[in-house]
Scaffold this motif. Structure first.
Motif, PDB file in Angstrom:
ATOM      1  N   PRO A 115     -14.821-106.221 -56.245  1.00  0.00           N
ATOM      2  CA  PRO A 115     -13.887-107.170 -55.638  1.00  0.00           C
ATOM      3  C   PRO A 115     -12.440-106.952 -56.076  1.00  0.00           C
ATOM      4  CG  PRO A 115     -15.757-108.319 -56.593  1.00  0.00           C
ATOM      5  CD  PRO A 115     -15.847-106.888 -57.007  1.00  0.00           C
ATOM      6  N   ARG A 116     -12.263-106.545 -57.292  1.00  0.00           N
ATOM      7  CA  ARG A 116     -10.919-106.424 -57.845  1.00  0.00           C
ATOM      8  C   ARG A 116     -10.221-105.158 -57.389  1.00  0.00           C
ATOM      9  NH1 ARG A 116      -9.425-105.195 -63.488  1.00  0.00           N
ATOM     10  NH2 ARG A 116     -11.548-104.445 -63.603  1.00  0.00           N
ATOM     11  N   THR A 117     -10.959-104.084 -57.190  1.00  0.00           N
ATOM     12  CA  THR A 117     -10.298-102.802 -56.966  1.00  0.00           C
ATOM     13  C   THR A 117     -10.545-102.195 -55.601  1.00  0.00           C
ATOM     14  OG1 THR A 117     -12.144-101.590 -57.919  1.00  0.00           O
ATOM     15  CG2 THR A 117     -10.350-102.197 -59.404  1.00  0.00           C
ATOM     16  N   PHE A 118     -11.163-102.904 -54.700  1.00  0.00           N
ATOM     17  CA  PHE A 118     -11.459-102.285 -53.416  1.00  0.00           C
ATOM     18  C   PHE A 118     -10.477-102.682 -52.327  1.00  0.00           C
ATOM     19  CE2 PHE A 118     -14.475-100.351 -50.451  1.00  0.00           C
ATOM     20  CZ  PHE A 118     -14.876 -99.285 -51.240  1.00  0.00           C
ATOM     21  N   VAL A 119      -9.768-103.776 -52.489  1.00  0.00           N
ATOM     22  CA  VAL A 119      -8.846-104.241 -51.454  1.00  0.00           C
ATOM     23  C   VAL A 119      -7.622-103.323 -51.352  1.00  0.00           C
ATOM     24  CG1 VAL A 119      -7.391-106.147 -50.706  1.00  0.00           C
ATOM     25  CG2 VAL A 119      -9.634-106.611 -51.678  1.00  0.00           C
ATOM     26  N   GLY A 120      -7.017-102.983 -52.472  1.00  0.00           N
ATOM     27  CA  GLY A 120      -5.856-102.088 -52.464  1.00  0.00           C
ATOM     28  C   GLY A 120      -6.175-100.710 -51.919  1.00  0.00           C
ATOM     29  N   GLN A 178     -11.189 -93.827 -57.619  1.00  0.00           N
ATOM     30  CA  GLN A 178     -12.563 -93.591 -57.177  1.00  0.00           C
ATOM     31  C   GLN A 178     -12.852 -94.327 -55.875  1.00  0.00           C
ATOM     32  OE1 GLN A 178     -14.665 -91.368 -58.570  1.00  0.00           O
ATOM     33  NE2 GLN A 178     -15.858 -91.723 -56.733  1.00  0.00           N
ATOM     34  N   ALA A 179     -12.340 -95.555 -55.745  1.00  0.00           N
ATOM     35  CA  ALA A 179     -12.526 -96.300 -54.503  1.00  0.00           C
ATOM     36  C   ALA A 179     -11.822 -95.604 -53.342  1.00  0.00           C
ATOM     37  CB  ALA A 179     -12.012 -97.728 -54.663  1.00  0.00           C
ATOM     38  N   LEU A 180     -10.619 -95.096 -53.583  1.00  0.00           N
ATOM     39  CA  LEU A 180      -9.890 -94.362 -52.550  1.00  0.00           C
ATOM     40  C   LEU A 180     -10.660 -93.108 -52.147  1.00  0.00           C
ATOM     41  CD1 LEU A 180      -7.324 -94.138 -50.834  1.00  0.00           C
ATOM     42  CD2 LEU A 180      -6.296 -92.863 -52.720  1.00  0.00           C
ATOM     43  N   HIS A 181     -11.198 -92.400 -53.128  1.00  0.00           N
ATOM     44  CA  HIS A 181     -12.005 -91.213 -52.842  1.00  0.00           C
ATOM     45  C   HIS A 181     -13.209 -91.576 -51.982  1.00  0.00           C
ATOM     46  CE1 HIS A 181     -15.401 -88.513 -53.630  1.00  0.00           C
ATOM     47  NE2 HIS A 181     -14.477 -87.559 -53.611  1.00  0.00           N
ATOM     48  N   ASP A 182     -13.915 -92.631 -52.351  1.00  0.00           N
ATOM     49  CA  ASP A 182     -15.090 -93.031 -51.585  1.00  0.00           C
ATOM     50  C   ASP A 182     -14.723 -93.362 -50.145  1.00  0.00           C
ATOM     51  OD1 ASP A 182     -16.668 -92.690 -53.804  1.00  0.00           O
ATOM     52  OD2 ASP A 182     -16.788 -94.825 -54.297  1.00  0.00           O
TER      53      ASP A 182
END
Length: 101
Positions: free
Chosen positions: A59-64, A34-38
């Motif tokens: 914080p945990r899933t947006f850096v990658g 979902q973060a990649l999609h955004d």
């Protein structure tokens, strides 16, 4: 296995196809997807980001996904020109991210 109906075979084959296509899918990967999609499809329109509704995972899933999106973003114009579906870019992104582990 003689008494398995065709609908049960269909369910079994669909389950096996899912395991082959997405063997490591779990909640953490869905947040990353979902973060990649955004990042890829909403760009700088932060108000459209899904992570605003669920801020605990940012914080945990947006850096990658940010690193992955920076690699995939230059390909986006070609992808749009080819009129490909979004999920193909997300699948490629997931595959690349899985290979980076």
């Amino acid at each position: 296995m003689d008494d398995i109906r065709s609908t049960e075979w269909l369910l079994l084959m669909a389950s096996m196809a899912h395991l082959i296509v997405a063997p490591f899918t779990k909640v953490e990967e869905s947040f990353n997807t979902q973060a990649l999609h955004d990042l890829l499809f909403h760009g700088t329109n932060l108000s459209a980001y899904d992570h605003l509704d669920f801020p605990g995972v940012v914080p945990r899933t947006f850096v990658g996904p940010l690193a992955l999106a920076s690699v995939l973003y230059p390909i986006m114009p070609v992808w749009k020109w080819l009129a490909c579906e979004k999920y193909w870019m997300l699948m490629i992104g997931g595959w690349i991210g899985w290979k980076w582990r």
